[in-house]
Design a protein around this motif. Structure first.
Motif, mmCIF file in Angstrom:
data_model
loop_
_atom_site.group_PDB
_atom_site.id
_atom_site.type_symbol
_atom_site.label_atom_id
_atom_site.label_comp_id
_atom_site.label_asym_id
_atom_site.label_seq_id
_atom_site.Cartn_x
_atom_site.Cartn_y
_atom_site.Cartn_z
ATOM 1 N N ARG A 104 17.605 -14.903 -2.428
ATOM 2 C CA ARG A 104 18.921 -14.246 -2.467
ATOM 3 C C ARG A 104 19.857 -14.840 -1.413
ATOM 4 O O ARG A 104 21.022 -15.156 -1.705
ATOM 5 C CB ARG A 104 18.757 -12.745 -2.238
ATOM 6 C CG ARG A 104 20.080 -11.964 -2.320
ATOM 7 C CD ARG A 104 19.858 -10.486 -2.058
ATOM 8 N NE ARG A 104 19.026 -9.866 -3.089
ATOM 9 C CZ ARG A 104 17.763 -9.472 -2.898
ATOM 10 N NH1 ARG A 104 17.173 -9.640 -1.717
ATOM 11 N NH2 ARG A 104 17.074 -8.927 -3.885
ATOM 12 N N GLN B 269 11.915 -12.642 -2.314
ATOM 13 C CA GLN B 269 13.251 -12.342 -2.832
ATOM 14 C C GLN B 269 14.348 -12.661 -1.823
ATOM 15 O O GLN B 269 15.447 -13.092 -2.199
ATOM 16 C CB GLN B 269 13.337 -10.859 -3.203
ATOM 17 C CG GLN B 269 13.075 -9.909 -2.056
ATOM 18 C CD GLN B 269 13.324 -8.459 -2.411
ATOM 19 O OE1 GLN B 269 14.468 -8.052 -2.621
ATOM 20 N NE2 GLN B 269 12.267 -7.679 -2.469
ATOM 21 N N HIS B 270 14.085 -12.434 -0.532
ATOM 22 C CA HIS B 270 15.151 -12.549 0.464
ATOM 23 C C HIS B 270 15.579 -13.993 0.690
ATOM 24 O O HIS B 270 16.784 -14.289 0.760
ATOM 25 C CB HIS B 270 14.707 -11.895 1.776
ATOM 26 C CG HIS B 270 14.388 -10.445 1.626
ATOM 27 N ND1 HIS B 270 15.325 -9.525 1.226
ATOM 28 C CD2 HIS B 270 13.230 -9.753 1.800
ATOM 29 C CE1 HIS B 270 14.768 -8.327 1.170
ATOM 30 N NE2 HIS B 270 13.488 -8.443 1.507
ATOM 31 N N LEU C 58 25.864 -11.829 -6.649
ATOM 32 C CA LEU C 58 24.683 -10.967 -6.612
ATOM 33 C C LEU C 58 24.336 -10.414 -7.987
ATOM 34 O O LEU C 58 23.155 -10.228 -8.315
ATOM 35 C CB LEU C 58 24.900 -9.818 -5.622
ATOM 36 C CG LEU C 58 25.026 -10.210 -4.157
ATOM 37 C CD1 LEU C 58 25.302 -8.975 -3.307
ATOM 38 C CD2 LEU C 58 23.773 -10.931 -3.671
ATOM 39 N N MET D 23 19.202 -9.476 3.246
ATOM 40 C CA MET D 23 20.548 -10.053 3.201
ATOM 41 C C MET D 23 21.485 -9.428 4.233
ATOM 42 O O MET D 23 22.252 -10.141 4.891
ATOM 43 C CB MET D 23 21.123 -9.878 1.799
ATOM 44 C CG MET D 23 22.522 -10.447 1.603
ATOM 45 S SD MET D 23 23.123 -10.162 -0.080
ATOM 46 C CE MET D 23 23.351 -8.375 -0.054
ATOM 47 N N LEU E 27 14.940 -13.192 -9.131
ATOM 48 C CA LEU E 27 14.238 -13.035 -7.859
ATOM 49 C C LEU E 27 12.957 -12.227 -8.040
ATOM 50 O O LEU E 27 12.982 -11.127 -8.585
ATOM 51 C CB LEU E 27 15.133 -12.330 -6.834
ATOM 52 C CG LEU E 27 16.446 -13.035 -6.485
ATOM 53 C CD1 LEU E 27 17.361 -12.090 -5.717
ATOM 54 C CD2 LEU E 27 16.166 -14.298 -5.679
ATOM 55 N N MET F 112 21.775 -12.267 -9.963
ATOM 56 C CA MET F 112 20.453 -12.420 -9.351
ATOM 57 C C MET F 112 19.616 -11.162 -9.581
ATOM 58 O O MET F 112 19.357 -10.394 -8.653
ATOM 59 C CB MET F 112 20.594 -12.713 -7.849
ATOM 60 C CG MET F 112 21.155 -14.075 -7.542
ATOM 61 S SD MET F 112 21.042 -14.472 -5.775
ATOM 62 C CE MET F 112 22.644 -13.942 -5.185
ATOM 63 N N LYS G 131 23.145 -16.903 -2.522
ATOM 64 C CA LYS G 131 24.421 -16.290 -2.131
ATOM 65 C C LYS G 131 25.260 -17.276 -1.326
ATOM 66 O O LYS G 131 26.481 -17.392 -1.540
ATOM 67 C CB LYS G 131 24.162 -15.024 -1.323
ATOM 68 C CG LYS G 131 25.413 -14.307 -0.826
ATOM 69 C CD LYS G 131 25.010 -12.974 -0.197
ATOM 70 C CE LYS G 131 26.223 -12.262 0.420
ATOM 71 N NZ LYS G 131 26.576 -12.802 1.731
#
Length: 449
Positions: free
Chosen positions: A256, A252-253, A266, A329, A293, A269, A260
């Motif tokens: 994201r 996910q990171h 956000l 994030m 995500l 997502m 971004k």
């Protein structure tokens, strides 16, 4: 167990994390480790389910994950010096018949024997570039060896020295969960293969390189693509040119942070939790989404925090903070820069003036960078020594075992991707190769030793 440190300290000039851990356990160092079992040989954990001591020890390993059989006692009892001699002797006898690939996160005692050192994709390309080698010994984790098998020749044997060296992040998206997700998304979006008036299909699946061959095969079958941490933005641009939205897994990171930086809000997502209907999102959230995500993460990079960055800045004025985009994030936003392991390496080597670097990535790479660049002060943001659990399962004992097996004419621990998976998985990788970032990343280090 979890440990707390009162102050951040630069690592010593010794690149060996094992030496650091042994000193901690012996009481010769005030640094702390997340688990003192890291001082033991990984064969002590081979018969147990789990990822072993280290950063992923709290993650739940899927039932049926590969297990490593018992390592012969002569390798378990051998000293570090004896193993070093045996590995070198086997390499000399095998010559060009074998290439040893070592990931950046491998322990120093293994990396010193590698013909190539790099990230997973660089090393897969190194395998592809040596069709003359009869065997590729991949000192990394399971998905990396699978990728090397996909890209190497059919007659080449790809060997993983310890079958228990998996990846908890890759395991967070298994093929059954992803197939179920796709079916649920089809209930929301309709025909997943039908383009709209602008020629865009509802969803393009994108998988990070850190995923199984089965997942890469799924992506290939459904018009998707593979990405690395170096080219994630280029791959997302490719996907947005073909689909209304992206299903990004398993990390996910990375998804994201990349989206971004490209301007995706956000709120567009949503997270997909495979244990919940519609991933825990509403149909409205899915309709409005740009990037879905997957609920996965890297346990190494999840250890880094904004508080660690704040402490580094307070104790080292002017410090340059670089973190991996697999970090959360808030950590990426608080850092000066983020980038792949190779980006971090090149940033440090490219610094022309003595600089203090606080690095948010796996400690084996950080300590090696500190030792190789003594003109700089380099330390890991996480002051607790906690290497990647699964990378640490590769030990010189296993490397000596598989190499001496090759000398004797035996191929041990061969990794083979089934043909029905290999075809579409290669297609997804080929799409990635064709989607070139503006500046290609440097190749992995070559090690002449």
């Amino acid at each position: 167990m979890s440990a707390t440190i009162l102050t951040l300290q630069p690592r010593s000039a010794d690149p060996s994390v094992d030496h650091t851990i042994q000193a901690i356990v012996a009481g010769a160092s005030t640094t702390e480790t997340c688990n003192t079992d890291l001082a033991a040989g990984p064969w002590n954990f081979d018969a147990r389910p789990g990822y072993g001591p280290g950063s992923s020890m709290g993650d739940v390993i899927p039932t049926g994950s590969p297990r490593q059989g018992e390592l012969p006692v002569e390798y378990r009892d051998a000293s570090a010096e004896e193993l070093d001699v045996r590995v070198r002797a086997a390499k000399e006898r095998l010559g060009d018949r074998v290439k040893i690939l070592g990931h950046f996160y491998q322990r120093e005692e293994v990396v010193r024997h590698a013909d190539y050192v790099g990230d997973s994709f660089q090393l897969a390309n190194a395998a592809k570039a040596h069709p003359e080698a009869e065997a590729i010994v991949f000192c990394g984790v399971h998905f990396m060896a699978e990728t090397a098998d996909l890209l190497s020749g059919p007659e080449q044997a790809v060997i993983l020295p310890n079958l228990a060296a998996g990846c908890s992040m890759a395991d967070m998206a298994d093929i059954d969960q992803v197939e179920e997700c796709w079916e649920q998304l089809a209930e929301v979006y309709g025909d997943m293969d039908a383009p709209d008036a602008e020629g865009l299909v509802p969803v393009i699946p994108v998988t990070y390189m850190n995923s199984s061959a089965a997942i890469k095969g799924f992506v290939g079958r459904h018009g998707g693509i593979v990405c690395t941490s170096s080219n994630a933005q280029t791959v997302l641009e490719w996907a947005f040119a073909r689909g209304r939205r992206v299903l990004f897994f398993p990390d996910q990171h990375l998804g994201r942070n990349t989206a971004k930086a490209m301007g995706v809000p956000l709120e567009q997502m949503p997270m997909w939790n495979p244990r919940k209907p519609l991933g825990g999102a509403t149909p409205e959230e899915l309709e409005q989404s740009r990037v879905i995500l997957w609920h996965g993460f890297c346990s190494v990079h999840r250890r880094f925090t904004v508080e660690q960055i704040d402490k580094a800045r307070a104790e080292h004025p002017g410090v340059r903070v670089i973190v991996h985009p697999e970090c959360p994030m808030a950590v990426v936003d608080a850092a000066d820069e983020s980038g792949s392991t190779d980006y971090i390496r090149r940033a440090i080597e490219g610094a022309t003036e003595p600089t203090t670097f606080a690095i948010g990535t796996e400690v084996n790479l950080v300590q090696r960078l500190a030792a190789d660049n003594p003109q700089h002060t380099i330390f890991c943001l996480d002051p607790v020594v906690c290497p990647c659990s699964t990378m640490y399962r590769i030990h010189p004992g296993y490397l000596a075992w598989v190499l001496e097996g090759l000398v004797a004419g035996h191929v041990l621990n061969r990794i083979t991707v089934p043909q029905d998976v290999a075809g579409p998985a290669r297609l997804a990788l080929e799409r990635m190769l064709a989607a070139k970032p503006p500046a290609a990343p440097a190749s992995g280090w070559e090690n002449a030793s």
